[in-house]
Design a protein around this motif. Structure first.
Motif, PDB file in Angstrom:
ATOM      1  N   ARG A 175       5.733  -2.516   1.245  1.00 28.79           N
ATOM      2  CA  ARG A 175       5.250  -2.441   2.714  1.00 28.79           C
ATOM      3  C   ARG A 175       4.695  -3.812   3.323  1.00 28.79           C
ATOM      4  O   ARG A 175       4.844  -4.155   4.393  1.00 28.79           O
ATOM      5  CB  ARG A 175       4.296  -1.226   2.826  1.00 28.79           C
ATOM      6  N   TYR A 211       6.955  -6.113   5.203  1.00 30.18           N
ATOM      7  CA  TYR A 211       7.245  -6.057   6.918  1.00 30.18           C
ATOM      8  C   TYR A 211       6.177  -6.834   7.492  1.00 30.18           C
ATOM      9  O   TYR A 211       4.929  -7.015   7.093  1.00 30.18           O
ATOM     10  CB  TYR A 211       6.962  -4.555   7.259  1.00 30.18           C
ATOM     11  N   GLU A 254       5.498 -10.054   4.430  1.00 24.71           N
ATOM     12  CA  GLU A 254       5.829 -10.408   6.037  1.00 24.71           C
ATOM     13  C   GLU A 254       6.892 -11.012   6.398  1.00 24.71           C
ATOM     14  O   GLU A 254       6.685 -11.995   7.182  1.00 24.71           O
ATOM     15  CB  GLU A 254       4.352 -10.823   6.561  1.00 24.71           C
ATOM     16  N   LEU A 300       9.889  -4.559  11.395  1.00 18.61           N
ATOM     17  CA  LEU A 300       9.751  -3.006  10.964  1.00 18.61           C
ATOM     18  C   LEU A 300      11.075  -2.189  11.032  1.00 18.61           C
ATOM     19  O   LEU A 300      10.840  -1.029  10.303  1.00 18.61           O
ATOM     20  CB  LEU A 300       8.565  -2.578  11.929  1.00 18.61           C
ATOM     21  N   SER A 349       9.776   2.193   7.451  1.00 21.87           N
ATOM     22  CA  SER A 349       8.504   1.367   7.089  1.00 21.87           C
ATOM     23  C   SER A 349       7.174   1.838   7.437  1.00 21.87           C
ATOM     24  O   SER A 349       6.117   1.272   6.671  1.00 21.87           O
ATOM     25  CB  SER A 349       8.898  -0.056   7.727  1.00 21.87           C
TER      26      SER A 349
END
Length: 278
Positions: free
Chosen positions: A36, A39, A63, A67, A232
């Motif tokens: 996660r 994203y 990051e 998404l 996501s």
């Protein structure tokens, strides 16, 4: 021989801090193994370490994806191996940090060669899932691959979706394609698993959730709420906030449910980690 240090453990156990300490000690870089944190746009709910926590250490695969992007353990294996090779050009050690156990296993043990799912299968399937819900997708898997249906964590909808799309794309069951054959790696692997008494871990989880609320969890969830059907965003912290926005529960209940569901997730991680002998 080059070395890969893997720092893993349950959520809120302090993996990020330990990985940074080790990276500074070895003058190296960190590859994130978090399904996660990869994203963009949801740093609060995914507990992305801020600049002060990173202490100048380069973090990869954090990051970097929008998404709506698709990503899988197989893609992570490819990306992480490529990044590690770049790190090893100038250093003897690379560090991987994360609690997404499928990602860690993909990198350390390899993953089965599966067909690439074309967009003309994935996108319509994802749209239909968004309209018809999780139970519909589970029923699809039960029809397409009843054996895997009886094995998979049916609450992990990302895994359920992946199995369904593979069945459709390959024309055979996902079970048939899963060989479980371990790949040989040409680097040394040192695995560090953080553990602690369960009551201390649960206290850390509860405190982290409260910090997330203080750091703007509700505002972050409202920003992504229009995209709530994206895979996501199918994660603890957002699902409960979305239920609050939908009037299914009040705010206090949503926060308590996030704490509870995060504790449940940590238990699943600990169960997975028990199978490691190293």
């Amino acid at each position: 021989m080059k070395k890969l240090i893997v720092v893993t453990g349950p959520t809120a156990s302090g993996k990020s801090d330990l990985a940074v300490r080790l990276a500074l000690e070895h003058d190296t870089e960190i590859i994130s193994a978090d399904s996660r944190q990869i994203y963009k746009g949801i740093p609060v709910v995914t507990a992305v370490p801020d600049e002060s926590q990173r202490m100048g250490v380069t973090h990869h695969l954090m990051e970097v994806l929008p998404l709506d992007a698709y990503y899988s353990a197989a893609m992570f294996e490819e990306d992480a191996l490529r990044i590690a090779a770049e790190i090893w050009k100038n250093r003897d050690v690379a560090i991987v940090c994360g609690g997404s156990m499928m990602y860690v296993d993909a990198l350390t043990k390899g993953i089965d060669e599966l067909p690439t799912v074309p967009e003309n299968i994935r996108i319509p399937l994802m749209e239909e899932w968004g309209k018809k819900g999780d139970d519909w997708l589970r029923d699809r898997l039960k029809i397409l691959d009843p054996e895997y249906y009886n094995k998979v964590d049916l609450a992990n909808m990302k895994r359920v979706f992946h199995a369904v799309e593979i069945c459709i794309a390959a024309g055979v069951t996902y079970t048939l394609l899963r060989t479980g054959i371990r790949k040989k790696r040409d680097f040394e692997i040192e695995r560090i698993v953080i553990d602690m008494p369960r009551e201390i871990l649960f206290e850390r989880i509860n405190a982290r959730v409260l910090r997330m609320v203080e750091n703007g969890l509700e505002d972050e969830a409202r920003r992504v709420y229009p995209m709530r059907h994206m895979n996501s965003l199918n994660t603890v912290g957002l699902k409960e906030m979305f239920a609050y926005f939908d009037g299914i529960m009040d705010f206090g209940t949503a926060v308590a449910r996030i704490q509870k569901n995060t504790r449940v997730y940590a238990k699943k991680q600990l169960t997975w980690l028990k199978k490691y002998s190293d």
